[in-house]
Structures are given as C-alpha cells and as structure tokens.
Design a protein around this motif. Structure first.
Motif, short mmCIF file in Angstrom:
data_model
loop_
_atom_site.label_atom_id
_atom_site.label_comp_id
_atom_site.label_asym_id
_atom_site.label_seq_id
_atom_site.Cartn_x
_atom_site.Cartn_y
_atom_site.Cartn_z
N ILE A 18 44.18 42.20 32.52
CA ILE A 18 43.77 43.60 32.36
C ILE A 18 42.26 43.68 32.13
CG2 ILE A 18 43.91 45.60 30.81
CD1 ILE A 18 46.91 44.82 30.42
N ALA A 19 41.76 42.81 31.25
CA ALA A 19 40.32 42.84 30.93
C ALA A 19 39.48 42.58 32.18
CB ALA A 19 40.01 41.81 29.85
N LEU A 20 39.88 41.59 32.97
CA LEU A 20 39.13 41.27 34.19
C LEU A 20 39.17 42.44 35.17
CD1 LEU A 20 40.26 37.55 34.64
CD2 LEU A 20 37.92 38.32 34.13
N ALA A 21 40.33 43.08 35.26
CA ALA A 21 40.46 44.24 36.16
C ALA A 21 39.62 45.41 35.65
CB ALA A 21 41.93 44.65 36.25
N GLU A 22 39.66 45.68 34.35
CA GLU A 22 38.91 46.81 33.79
C GLU A 22 37.40 46.60 33.94
OE1 GLU A 22 39.81 49.67 32.40
OE2 GLU A 22 41.99 49.45 32.39
N LYS A 23 37.00 45.33 33.97
CA LYS A 23 35.57 45.00 34.11
C LYS A 23 35.19 44.76 35.58
CE LYS A 23 34.67 42.87 29.58
NZ LYS A 23 33.26 43.25 29.35
N SER A 24 36.19 44.95 36.47
CA SER A 24 35.95 44.73 37.92
C SER A 24 35.36 43.35 38.21
CB SER A 24 35.00 45.81 38.46
OG SER A 24 35.51 47.09 38.16
#
Ligand SMILES: N[C@@H](CCC(=O)N[C@@H](CS(=O)(=O)O)C(=O)NCC(=O)O)C(=O)O
Length: 213
Positions: A18-24
């Motif tokens: 989720i964190a990697l996705a939210e940070k693109s």
C-alpha cells in the motif's frame, strides 16, 4: 527496480504494498509461501520472514515497520506517510502501527495454534492471543473515534497499518464480531478499503503445503 517478497494473505506485506502504491513507487511483486520449503525469503532475511524489500543493489530490507521507515526516509519526494511538522502526530502514528502489528502477531500465533492436532492445542495460549486481539481492537476503536483518519485528518502510516489488520481479520477470522462491537471502526475500515491502493492489495488465503506445527 525494487522487488518486494510478499504473500497473498500477509497483512505486514500489504502495508508495504500500500505504501509503495500510495507513493507511486514502482516495484516488482514476488509472491510466495514463506512457510513452504520452496521459499526464497531466508536468502534475504535471516529471520526468514516476509515482507522483504530487495533494492537494486541487492541489499535487502526486512521487518515491515522498518521497511516503511526506510521508504519514507529514502523516497522523501513522494507522498509522506508521517507528518513532518508534528512530532507527536508522527509518534502516535507509529504507536497505532505497533498495536496493529501486535494484533497481527497474535492472530498469526492463534492461526497456527489452531493447526495443532487435537489434544495438542493450548486453550490458555489461544485465550491469551485472543485477549491481545481484543485489547488491540479496543485501542484502535478508541483512537479512531468517529474520525476519517487516525492522525491530523490525513491518510498516513496509521491508516495503512490499521486498515491492513482490519482487512486481515475479514479474511482470516471472518467470525470475529469486531464489526458489531465497534461500528465506527467497521465504517472506517470500509472507507479506507475504497482507496485504490487497498483495492489492489486485497488479501487472499494461501495454500501451505508443508507441516508447520
Ligand atoms: N514483524 C514482521 C512479521 C512478518 C511475518 O510474520 N511474516 C510471515 C508471513 S505472514 O504471516 O505475514 O503471511 C512470515 O514470513 N512467516 C514465516 C516465519 O515466521 O518463518 C513484519 O512486520 O514484517
């Protein structure tokens, strides 16, 4: 490119996804069963646990809360998961993560205790883990109140951690009555699961082939 060793039900790995996705931040997802002899996790983590973030250099970063700290520190240009001008808010977000991860820890211990043969399961041990789950959920419910997010009305680390454990409960322990006990926590969980980063990382059970306990 970054690589992340993950498992389909893992609430800890889901936090990082989720964190990697939210940070693109782009990454390659390596999905496996860490409990089976086929696992590659021990090659990257002496503790043999996923998630493991593998850097371009080949260096591995492990322990989900540390992976998130690493990502936040190294990818500062992206969306920030912790308030930069609010030390107390940042520390509280980490406390929420401590409780969320602790609920996951107790759930994992409970899950495997239930796998033991009849007559070999410890009721005392399972009762102790259930108490930790219930105490942790009570804390999360108390903290979220009727707010949209845990810290400063802004989505961040605490919501990733809390959202992941609540999603894990839905998949692994659907019989747990937390949604009836804590109505707003249930609403909070539904709302945070509407985020694309959550929709793209829905946990699913995995088949474990080897004997674990
Ligand atoms: N504290 C660790 C816990 C990670 C963990 O327990 N991972 C499990 C997989 S899962 O429960 O998240 O699906 C694992 O790799 N277990 C293998 C082992 O403990 O040998 C973290 O936050 O990264």
């Amino acid at each position: 490119m970054l690589r992340l060793i993950s498992a389909t039900p893992s609430p800890y790995a889901r936090k990082v996804r989720i964190a990697l996705a939210e940070k693109s931040i782009p990454f390659e997802l390596l999905t496996e069963v860490p409990w089976d002899s086929t696992t590659q996790t021990p090659q990257y983590n002496p503790l043999e646990k996923l998630p493991v973030l593998i850097l371009d250099s080949g260096k591995s970063v492990y322990e989900s809360h540390y992976i998130l700290e690493f990502i936040e520190a190294k990818y500062s240009g992206a969306l920030e998961l912790l308030p930069k001008d609010d030390v107390d808010g940042a520390l509280f977000a980490k406390q929420v993560e401590v409780v969320a991860d602790g609920i996951c820890d107790a759930l994992v211990l409970l899950f495997f205790e239930k796998q033991r043969e009849d007559g070999k399961r410890s009721e005392e041990w399972m009762a102790r883990q259930r108490r930790k789950v219930d105490g942790g959920l009570k804390a999360l419910a108390g903290w979220i109140g009727n707010k949209e997010f845990f810290v400063n009305d802004t989505f961040g680390l605490a919501d990733i951690a809390a959202g992941s454990v609540l999603g894990y409960l839905k998949v692994r322990f659907p019989e747990h009555p937390w949604r009836e006990t804590y109505l707003h926590l249930a609403t909070y969980s539904q709302n945070v699961e509407e985020r694309q980063s959550f929709k793209d990382t829905m946990p699913t059970p995995q088949k474990i082939s080897d004997k674990i306990v």
